[in-house]
Design a protein around this motif. Structure first.
Motif, mmCIF file in Angstrom:
data_model
loop_
_atom_site.group_PDB
_atom_site.id
_atom_site.type_symbol
_atom_site.label_atom_id
_atom_site.label_comp_id
_atom_site.label_asym_id
_atom_site.label_seq_id
_atom_site.Cartn_x
_atom_site.Cartn_y
_atom_site.Cartn_z
ATOM 1 N N PHE A 162 0.832 -1.424 0.278
ATOM 2 C CA PHE A 162 -0.229 0.141 0.155
ATOM 3 C C PHE A 162 1.096 0.963 -0.178
ATOM 4 N N GLU A 163 1.131 2.079 -1.353
ATOM 5 C CA GLU A 163 1.151 3.008 -1.365
ATOM 6 C C GLU A 163 2.679 3.316 -1.302
ATOM 7 N N GLY A 164 2.869 2.158 -1.552
ATOM 8 C CA GLY A 164 5.042 2.003 -2.204
ATOM 9 C C GLY A 164 5.594 1.109 -1.011
ATOM 10 N N GLU A 165 4.794 0.502 0.518
ATOM 11 C CA GLU A 165 5.474 0.187 1.044
ATOM 12 C C GLU A 165 4.596 -1.189 1.686
ATOM 13 N N TRP A 166 4.911 -2.203 2.340
ATOM 14 C CA TRP A 166 4.366 -3.334 2.614
ATOM 15 C C TRP A 166 4.018 -3.220 4.656
ATOM 16 N N HIS A 167 2.583 -3.052 4.765
ATOM 17 C CA HIS A 167 1.914 -2.885 5.329
ATOM 18 C C HIS A 167 1.156 -4.655 6.239
ATOM 19 N N GLU A 168 1.561 -4.311 7.450
ATOM 20 C CA GLU A 168 0.718 -5.674 8.554
ATOM 21 C C GLU A 168 -0.502 -5.580 8.076
ATOM 22 N N GLY A 169 -1.136 -7.146 7.819
ATOM 23 C CA GLY A 169 -2.288 -7.311 7.282
ATOM 24 C C GLY A 169 -2.777 -6.802 6.808
ATOM 25 N N LEU A 170 -4.210 -6.880 5.939
ATOM 26 C CA LEU A 170 -4.880 -6.740 4.659
ATOM 27 C C LEU A 170 -5.650 -5.514 4.476
ATOM 28 N N LEU A 171 -5.970 -4.888 5.512
ATOM 29 C CA LEU A 171 -7.142 -3.639 5.628
ATOM 30 C C LEU A 171 -6.010 -2.291 5.335
ATOM 31 N N PRO A 172 -6.215 -1.675 4.988
ATOM 32 C CA PRO A 172 -5.014 -0.472 4.667
ATOM 33 C C PRO A 172 -5.907 0.460 5.612
ATOM 34 N N VAL A 173 -4.484 0.737 6.785
ATOM 35 C CA VAL A 173 -4.406 1.630 8.207
ATOM 36 C C VAL A 173 -3.174 2.828 7.740
ATOM 37 N N GLN A 174 -2.208 3.143 7.543
ATOM 38 C CA GLN A 174 -1.162 3.317 7.651
ATOM 39 C C GLN A 174 -1.595 4.803 6.972
#
Length: 563
Positions: A162-174
């Protein structure tokens, strides 16, 4: 946290090596279509279209014939054996049983060809719980059920690009605003409120009220598409809408514009609910069982005793099922011998997709004809990508089992799972080859089924590689082979009205059928579509396709056929 730091550091080290300029140039890609023999299925269709079938070369007999070796057919065979019936034959079109839950290999590495996980089942799925206990996956310890951690998904479980980076979980948060967070919380509150107002169960037949079939809450949700319900509730945030559309495509093969509002809520309410960021405890997060070959691990074990006992007949296309006063006749084309074989039996479990069942019965019952006209099916593909070494990775969360791209540029793209994630030796995961299984649901793609049947394997392979090259820029240099598995009718789409229709089929117990003994006790009656000598078992009869639905319907059909 220590494990996460270790994985991140190791991945960074691997990235440094891969970025050192020593990589070879992009190689010629090997691959092809694998897993499903579409030509064999089309041969069956063409034979049926001729109107006159070849005469049988041999006649065989059994107490019960099971037509179809997917999860439902395998479950029916298991329940027949539990009821003391061993005189049966299971006829399967493909060379291996398992349907959409089969596994395979690419360059010697096990990988899924279809469904790749099973959520830890709740108490409504007692039949599935019993299977897992039989297979040694769960046992009671100090009065509580515990699952074998080797088969639970290892951490980290999932991440989102999401937005060029990997984030934990599948719900957009950061990086999302307070308005988005507020809509997450509102949707969570709605799922909880609807769960209290109407019972959502997995499998769905366990929640039926035999007096009125479905509750008014479920009727209202079943009447409209999920998008319409979300609009009525003012839930219009783009991040929430993307996640809900992804969830529907993941389970149903089509997005929120096609599936019913009941299906959209059921996805969460029947299992783990929906938790806004920061509101779920670790115990509330969904635990899943998974294996390198996906749910093929389960179907292979269901098939093993049938193969050993001689009841499993693969490479056999069911051509015609005829019901008479004193029994049934099942004609099947044996692809190895080129002959038609006729099976005579007392009963037949029709564990075929509804559209196939409607074709092979010369005079299908009215409920089968209507079901075949009502249902819509989503085409689906799996691209199994063999890589010879770990990939260069973008910043953020460490490599996970399930890796999803926000707004995947590939239509219907659902991300990939890493077949090596369940390895017990982390060094092999960080340094050795593996297979990435990329999933694409084509239920919303115009002419998706036609494209799946006519476009070359290279079209699908390069599309998968191109979309995954965004987070993994060295994928073209690391990929050695891509095998494409195609499903023209992978799963039924739960469109508006499906729940109302399918909840009415099989509510009454057929006359003359007694409850068979199972482990010394009378088996409970569960709704299932039947005629005098035919018992229908497939996830299609629930209006959507998941393991729990297929297994429970097959298990129930086996009980009925044993009676």
């Amino acid at each position: 946290m220590q494990r996460r730091h270790f994985l991140t550091a190791a991945a960074s080290a691997a990235t440094a090596v891969l970025s050192s300029g020593c990589d070879p140039a992009p190689r010629t890609l090997a691959g092809g279509f694998a897993g499903i023999d579409m030509a064999r299925g089309h041969q069956l269709r063409d034979l049926l279209a001729q109107g006159t079938l070849p005469a049988p070369a041999v006649v065989r007999r059994a107490q019960v014939v099971i037509a179809g070796g997917g999860v439902a057919g395998l479950a029916a065979a298991r329940s027949l054996r539990l009821a003391g019936v061993d005189d049966f034959a299971l006829l399967e079109l493909e060379d291996t049983a398992g349907g959409n839950s089969r596994g395979g290999q690419v360059n010697g590495i096990a990988c899924p060809l279809g469904a790749h996980y099973l959520p830890v089942p709740g108490d409504d799925a007692r039949e599935v719980q019993d299977l897992l206990e039989e297979l040694g996956l769960r046992q009671r310890v100090a009065g509580r059920w515990q699952y074998d951690e080797r088969h639970l998904c290892h951490s980290p479980q999932e991440r989102l690009y999401f937005e060029g980076e990997w984030h934990e979980g599948l719900l957009p948060v950061q990086g999302v605003g307070e308005a988005t967070q507020a809509q997450y919380r509102r949707f969570a509150e709605q799922v909880q409120a609807l769960s209290q107002a109407g019972r959502f169960t997995m499998p769905m037949l366990k929640g039926l009220d035999t007096k009125r079939a479905i509750s008014p809450v479920h009727q209202a949700l079943d009447a409209i598409v999920f998008d319409e319900w979300l609009a009525r509730e003012g839930l219009d945030d783009a991040h929430l809408r993307w996640y809900l559309d992804y969830s529907c495509r993941d389970d149903y093969g089509a997005g929120t514009a096609r599936v019913s509002a009941w299906a959209g809520i059921h996805y969460f309410a029947s299992r783990h609910g929906f938790h806004a960021p920061g509101e779920a405890t670790p115990e509330e997060r969904e635990a899943v069982l998974t294996w390198p070959e996906g749910n093929g691990w389960l179907t292979r074990r269901l098939a093993e005793p049938l193969r050993a006992g001689g009841q499993l007949r693969t490479g056999c296309s069911v051509l015609r099922i005829t019901e008479g006063r004193h029994g049934v006749e099942v004609d099947a084309y044996n692809h190895a011998s080129g002959n038609v074989e006729r099976w005579k039996a007392q009963r037949c479990v029709v564990a075929l997709p509804v559209l196939v069942a409607a074709r092979v019965l010369p005079t299908p019952p009215a409920f089968l004809r209507e079901a075949a006209q009502r249902l819509q099916w989503a085409p689906w593909l799996v691209a199994n990508i063999h890589i010879d070494a770990p990939l260069q990775d973008r910043p953020g969360a460490a490599p996970a089992w399930d890796n999803v791209l926000y707004q995947d540029a590939n239509p219907g793209g659902l991300g990939y799972v890493d077949a090596g994630h369940q390895r017990l030796d982390p060094r092999s995961t960080l340094t050795g080859p593996t297979v990435l299984s990329y999933y694409q649901a084509l239920g919303d793609l115009p002419q998706g089924r036609e494209q799946l049947a006519t476009r070359p394997w290279t079209h699908w392979a390069h599309a998968a590689l191109a979309t995954l090259a965004v987070p993994h820029p060295d994928l073209a240099r690391r990929a050695t082979r891509v095998d494409i598995t195609r499903y023209g009718h992978a799963m039924a789409i739960p469109t508006p009205g499906s729940l109302g229709f399918f909840s009415q089929i099989g509510l009454q117990r057929p006359a003359g059928l007694r409850k068979p003994l199972l482990n010394g006790e009378r088996a409970p009656w569960l709704p299932t579509p039947t005629t005098a000598r035919l018992v229908f078992a497939h996830s299609d009869w629930s209006g959507y396709s998941v393991f729990e639905e297929a297994f429970t319907r097959g298990h129930t059909a086996g009980w009925v056929a044993a009676g």
